[in-house]
Write an enzyme that holds these catalytic residues in place. Structure first.
Site, PDB file in Angstrom:
ATOM      1  N   GLY A  14      38.632   9.919-101.150  1.00 49.46           N
ATOM      2  CA  GLY A  14      39.242   8.531-100.956  1.00 49.46           C
ATOM      3  C   GLY A  14      39.233   8.128 -99.579  1.00 49.46           C
ATOM      4  N   ASN A  16      37.206   6.605 -97.333  1.00 45.58           N
ATOM      5  CA  ASN A  16      36.669   5.229 -97.090  1.00 45.58           C
ATOM      6  C   ASN A  16      37.413   4.410 -97.631  1.00 45.58           C
ATOM      7  OD1 ASN A  16      33.879   5.287 -95.673  1.00 45.58           O
ATOM      8  ND2 ASN A  16      33.850   7.064 -96.897  1.00 45.58           N
ATOM      9  N   MET A  92      30.728   9.505-107.460  1.00 46.38           N
ATOM     10  CA  MET A  92      29.715  10.293-107.626  1.00 46.38           C
ATOM     11  C   MET A  92      29.170  10.119-109.289  1.00 46.38           C
ATOM     12  SD  MET A  92      29.276  11.008-104.795  1.00 46.38           S
ATOM     13  CE  MET A  92      29.320  12.424-103.708  1.00 46.38           C
ATOM     14  N   ILE A  94      26.099   8.167-111.465  1.00 49.37           N
ATOM     15  CA  ILE A  94      25.060   6.853-111.349  1.00 49.37           C
ATOM     16  C   ILE A  94      25.300   6.071-112.578  1.00 49.37           C
ATOM     17  CG2 ILE A  94      22.524   6.751-112.000  1.00 49.37           C
ATOM     18  CD1 ILE A  94      22.033   9.717-111.115  1.00 49.37           C
ATOM     19  N   ASN A 109      27.640   0.041-101.974  1.00 52.22           N
ATOM     20  CA  ASN A 109      27.949   1.689-101.948  1.00 52.22           C
ATOM     21  C   ASN A 109      27.808   1.845-100.418  1.00 52.22           C
ATOM     22  OD1 ASN A 109      28.090   4.411-102.832  1.00 52.22           O
ATOM     23  ND2 ASN A 109      26.016   4.672-102.291  1.00 52.22           N
ATOM     24  N   HIS A 111      26.678   5.361 -98.105  1.00 54.87           N
ATOM     25  CA  HIS A 111      25.840   6.494 -98.517  1.00 54.87           C
ATOM     26  C   HIS A 111      25.688   7.060 -96.914  1.00 54.87           C
ATOM     27  CE1 HIS A 111      23.110   9.298-100.187  1.00 54.87           C
ATOM     28  NE2 HIS A 111      22.497   9.092 -98.879  1.00 54.87           N
TER      29      HIS A 111
HETATM   30  C1  GAR Z   1      31.322   9.838 -98.015  1.00 55.97           C
HETATM   31  O1  GAR Z   1      30.861  10.339 -96.956  1.00 55.97           O
HETATM   32  C2  GAR Z   1      30.392   8.981 -98.467  1.00 55.97           C
HETATM   33  O2  GAR Z   1      29.386   8.322 -97.737  1.00 55.97           O
HETATM   34  C3  GAR Z   1      29.667   9.907 -99.613  1.00 55.97           C
HETATM   35  O3  GAR Z   1      30.664  10.564-100.274  1.00 55.97           O
HETATM   36  C4  GAR Z   1      31.742  10.759 -99.166  1.00 55.97           C
HETATM   37  C5  GAR Z   1      32.892  10.447 -99.904  1.00 55.97           C
HETATM   38  O4  GAR Z   1      34.132  10.486 -99.079  1.00 55.97           O
HETATM   39  N1  GAR Z   1      29.175   9.180-100.801  1.00 55.97           N
HETATM   40  C6  GAR Z   1      27.784   9.730-101.187  1.00 55.97           C
HETATM   41  O5  GAR Z   1      27.233  10.643-100.898  1.00 55.97           O
HETATM   42  C7  GAR Z   1      27.367   8.794-102.307  1.00 55.97           C
HETATM   43  N2  GAR Z   1      25.917   9.005-102.430  1.00 55.97           N
HETATM   44  P1  GAR Z   1      35.548   9.859 -99.074  1.00 55.97           P
HETATM   45  O6  GAR Z   1      35.912  10.101-100.572  1.00 55.97           O
HETATM   46  O7  GAR Z   1      36.540  10.536 -98.058  1.00 55.97           O
HETATM   47  O8  GAR Z   1      35.299   8.252 -98.901  1.00 55.97           O
END
Ligand code: GAR
Length: 213
Positions: A14, A16, A92, A94, A109, A111
């Site tokens: 979490g 982001n 995570m 789909i 989203n 990525h």
């Molecule tokens: C982030 O790097 C995000 O971009 C990636 O997972 C991480 C989550 O970190 N998302 C994906 O790969 C989606 N395809 P966070 O929980 O610390 O935000």
């Protein structure tokens, strides 16, 4: 003016989500994080959200027979909070075509690659293995197709010769934390528009560069 109500979907750490909550604390920020939902009850991000007094809910996908029934429950929870924009942040799962259609144009989203390069998982390792010199992150609209929706903004970082996937992920993540709050702000300011499958953003640069290692 009323702030745009944003729902954040997470599955894990979490960071982001935390960056969005932090940005939304600034008085002039045009959006509020009105709920954080996770498909994983033990996601550390849920505790961070609770500590920031943001309403949370955990809805396990395992309690549902199929993807769409889970998505319908998720959607009902978002509606309960009057959500107008959904921001996936390390979510995570789909989505079913039903969910993509239900939230079409209001589902974002982030990525950790410069899409359309390296969709899917372990993307930092994919970038290193491919020998690219630049990678980064992408904020895009979500469609039923994985990591393929219209691109709204990207931030680029260098890929250094000795990078491990972890080092590259960390460098990209710092840019994610800058980029996502900006895009949510533009959305709230009604500056993000879809035009024949491409996104136009008025009055803001949609590519950030970072040369910091
Ligand atoms: C982030 O790097 C995000 O971009 C990636 O997972 C991480 C989550 O970190 N998302 C994906 O790969 C989606 N395809 P966070 O929980 O610390 O935000």
């Amino acid at each position: 003016m009323a702030k745009l109500k944003v729902g954040v979907l997470i599955s894990g750490r979490g960071s982001n989500m935390a960056a969005l909550i932090e940005a939304a604390r600034a008085p002039g920020y045009p959006a509020e994080i009105a709920c954080v939902l996770s498909n994983v009850a033990s996601a550390p991000g849920l505790e961070l959200a609770q500590a920031a007094a943001v309403p949370t809910a955990a809805i396990s996908h395992k309690s549902f027979a199929d993807r769409e029934s889970f998505d319908r429950a998720l959607s009902a929870e978002l509606d309960k909070h009057g959500i107008e924009l959904v921001a996936e942040a390390g979510f995570m799962r789909i989505h079913s075509p039903w969910f993509a259609e239900r939230w079409k144009g209001r589902l974002l989203n982030i990525h950790p690659s410069l899409l359309p390069a390296f969709p899917g998982l372990r993307v930092q390792q994919q970038a290193i293995d491919a020998g690219v010199r630049i990678s980064g992150c992408t904020v895009h609209f979500v469609t039923a197709e994985l990591d393929a929706g219209p691109i709204i903004a990207q931030a680029a970082v260098p890929v250094l010769p000795d990078d491990t996937a972890e080092m590259l992920a960390e460098r990209i993540l710092r840019q994610e934390h800058r980029l996502y709050p900006q895009v949510v702000r533009w959305f709230a300011e009604d500056r993000v528009h879809l035009d024949r499958g491409r996104v136009l953003v008025t009055g803001a640069p949609t590519l950030l560069f970072s040369s910091q290692p």
